[in-house]
Design an enzyme around this catalytic site. Structure first.
Site, PDB file in Angstrom:
ATOM      1  N   CYS A 109       0.939  -1.218   0.182  1.00  0.00           N
ATOM      2  CA  CYS A 109      -0.073   0.043   0.007  1.00  0.00           C
ATOM      3  C   CYS A 109       0.831   1.261   0.071  1.00  0.00           C
ATOM      4  O   CYS A 109       0.860   1.820   0.982  1.00  0.00           O
ATOM      5  CB  CYS A 109      -0.830   0.027   1.009  1.00  0.00           C
ATOM      6  N   ALA A 110       1.552   1.574  -1.057  1.00  0.00           N
ATOM      7  CA  ALA A 110       2.502   2.546  -1.104  1.00  0.00           C
ATOM      8  C   ALA A 110       2.362   3.838  -1.200  1.00  0.00           C
ATOM      9  O   ALA A 110       3.189   4.668  -0.611  1.00  0.00           O
ATOM     10  CB  ALA A 110       3.697   2.043  -2.351  1.00  0.00           C
ATOM     11  N   ALA A 111       1.207   4.160  -1.800  1.00  0.00           N
ATOM     12  CA  ALA A 111       1.137   5.699  -2.047  1.00  0.00           C
ATOM     13  C   ALA A 111       0.885   6.362  -0.708  1.00  0.00           C
ATOM     14  O   ALA A 111       0.543   5.857   0.372  1.00  0.00           O
ATOM     15  CB  ALA A 111      -0.222   5.720  -2.757  1.00  0.00           C
ATOM     16  N   ASP A 116      -0.258   0.061  -5.554  1.00  0.00           N
ATOM     17  CA  ASP A 116      -1.423   0.753  -5.038  1.00  0.00           C
ATOM     18  C   ASP A 116      -2.735   0.548  -6.114  1.00  0.00           C
ATOM     19  O   ASP A 116      -2.365   0.033  -7.083  1.00  0.00           O
ATOM     20  CB  ASP A 116      -1.190   2.284  -5.123  1.00  0.00           C
ATOM     21  N   GLY A 123       3.980   7.338  -1.314  1.00  0.00           N
ATOM     22  CA  GLY A 123       5.132   6.989  -1.726  1.00  0.00           C
ATOM     23  C   GLY A 123       6.436   7.311  -0.636  1.00  0.00           C
ATOM     24  O   GLY A 123       7.806   7.467  -0.749  1.00  0.00           O
ATOM     25  N   CYS A 160      -1.582   4.957  10.903  1.00  0.00           N
ATOM     26  CA  CYS A 160      -1.361   6.589  11.268  1.00  0.00           C
ATOM     27  C   CYS A 160      -2.387   6.761  12.031  1.00  0.00           C
ATOM     28  O   CYS A 160      -3.249   7.772  11.773  1.00  0.00           O
ATOM     29  CB  CYS A 160      -0.918   7.342  10.081  1.00  0.00           C
TER      30      CYS A 160
END
Length: 443
Positions: free
Chosen positions: A259-261, A283, A263, A381
């Site tokens: 789930c990279a975005a 993503d 980045g 987060c």
């Protein structure tokens, strides 16, 4: 267009389109010739209104005979902007806040200008009479209005954390965080970047815990800085940088970021790997993958391969192919309220319960890509236990191949705790609220 009109347009975009505040601000101000003073005022009003929305709406409801749900959102936003300036911005005279609000309303809807004028002047005459419920009368309602957090969330936190902890957390969520950047060590050093930024008139706070982290002040438009354009740094919170440190990637390894975005963590991992090895960054949104590519190019990173793929699905071609896998899971975002205050208004308890199922599914899928003796890192987060420790517990129960690894040896001393997993809180650590857990696949 004056600063207040820009603030109005941004706040309307956020309300009508559920836009993220940072994206709405950047979109509205990009390419516009606005003085640094006005840029600061625009951001001050936008974030000030978002942080105090429940409190401002409480005042409007006490001053108006018209119910809030019957008012045009455009009128509500103008009233919020006017009241915020009167209540919170000492440098702006009350008469100027009223006059500017009425003038903007005249251009949007002349018939509502008198209403706006009446409400704001009514506040100036009767502000001493408007009282929110006291702590003794109704603790939850008092905290909800005082700190503009939804009642359900205040009630939840009081139950989990207690009164003193919750009040400190609510206060911290309404404070403006420092602008945190990550030094791009592929192109420069911490010392060289500090000198470069000083030469561009930027104040730099070096008092950070992560070596590659710096705090900036008096930046203006950060995209106009040559150091930014040259890819000498990346905007990233210090808590987010800890993910790369905990993952501890090595040169030549194969890393999968499911789930990279947008980045930030992906490019940090590449930086730690000295631009050697392979990172598969995935993503579900093509425009977000394009953003990763653009950032990687600017930072001089060549080992990231972006792929459009849904992390809730299994990729059989990747099973046991990765040395390390990162699951920076989609979450409620309730750890970054101080950066995106709008998040606290559009989440519900149902949302948290629904997203935990997605988080667990993604974690289970991603775990299959890890080689024996490989590493799996899970991060969010948010500060919600359901999305963090509870997800890890369920995962461990469902897959005995994985064991929890202590994160403390990988992080700066300030963040270390007795627990093997890391949970950060804004009022304790002066970072975003963040959770990180490291797991090893047994051989």
């Amino acid at each position: 267009m004056n600063a207040r009109k820009y603030a109005y347009k941004i706040l309307l975009d956020i309300e009508q389109n559920q836009a993220f505040s940072n994206i709405a601000v950047n979109k509205a101000l990009k390419g516009e010739e606005i003085s640094p003073v006005d840029r600061r005022l625009i951001r001050e009003i936008v974030y000030g209104v978002l942080e105090n929305k429940i409190y401002l709406d409480f005042i409007i409801s006490k001053l108006s005979k018209t119910k809030m749900n019957k008012m045009d959102m455009k009128v509500i936003i103008i009233l919020r902007i006017g009241l915020y300036q009167i209540i919170f911005l000492d440098k702006i005279p009350a008469f100027a806040a009223v006059s500017e609000s009425v003038n903007i309303m005249k251009k949007i809807n002349p018939r509502a200008a008198g209403f706006v004028n009446g409400i704001l002047r009514n506040y100036l005459r009767n502000k001493e009479k408007i009282q929110i419920p006291s702590l003794q009368e109704n603790l939850e309602m008092h905290l909800s209005i005082q700190y503009s957090h939804p009642l359900w969330l205040v009630t939840k936190w009081l139950k989990e954390f207690g009164q003193d902890f919750t009040i400190k957390l609510l206060k911290a969520n309404n404070e403006t965080p420092k602008l945190s950047i990550r030094v791009n060590t592929l192109k420069t050093t911490r010392e060289k970047l500090i000198k470069t930024l000083h030469a561009e008139g930027v104040e730099v706070d070096e008092n950070t815990n992560v070596e590659e982290c710096l705090y900036l002040d008096h930046v203006g438009n950060i995209e106009e800085l040559k150091a930014y354009q040259d890819g000498l740094f990346q905007i990233q919170d210090e808590s987010s940088m800890l993910v790369g440190l905990v993952l501890d990637p090595k040169d030549k390894e194969v890393i999968v970021d499911v789930c990279a975005a947008p980045g930030g963590k992906t490019t940090h991992i590449a930086q730690i790997m000295n631009n050697e090895g392979k990172i598969i960054a995935r993503d579900i949104y093509p425009h977000k993958l394009n953003l990763i590519q653009q950032n990687a190019k600017k930072l001089g990173i060549k080992i990231i391969k972006v792929q459009e793929f849904d992390a809730q699905k299994i990729d059989t071609d990747l099973i046991q192919k990765a040395d390390k896998v990162l699951v920076d899971a989609p979450c409620s975002g309730l750890g970054i309220i101080r950066r995106k205050p709008e998040l606290k208004y559009n989440k519900t308890l149902d949302h948290i319960q629904q997203i935990t199922k997605i988080q667990l599914d993604i974690l289970k899928n991603a775990s299959q890509y890890v080689k024996k003796d490989g590493i799996l890192v899970y991060s969010t987060c948010t500060i919600e236990k359901e999305e963090n420790i509870e997800v890890i517990k369920k995962f461990i129960e469902s897959d005995e191949q994985f064991e929890i690894i202590d994160v403390n040896p990988y992080i700066p001393k300030k963040f270390r705790a007795e627990e093997k997993m890391l949970q950060l809180y804004p009022h304790i650590h002066n970072t975003d609220g963040f959770f990180i857990c490291k797991l090893r696949k047994k051989s």
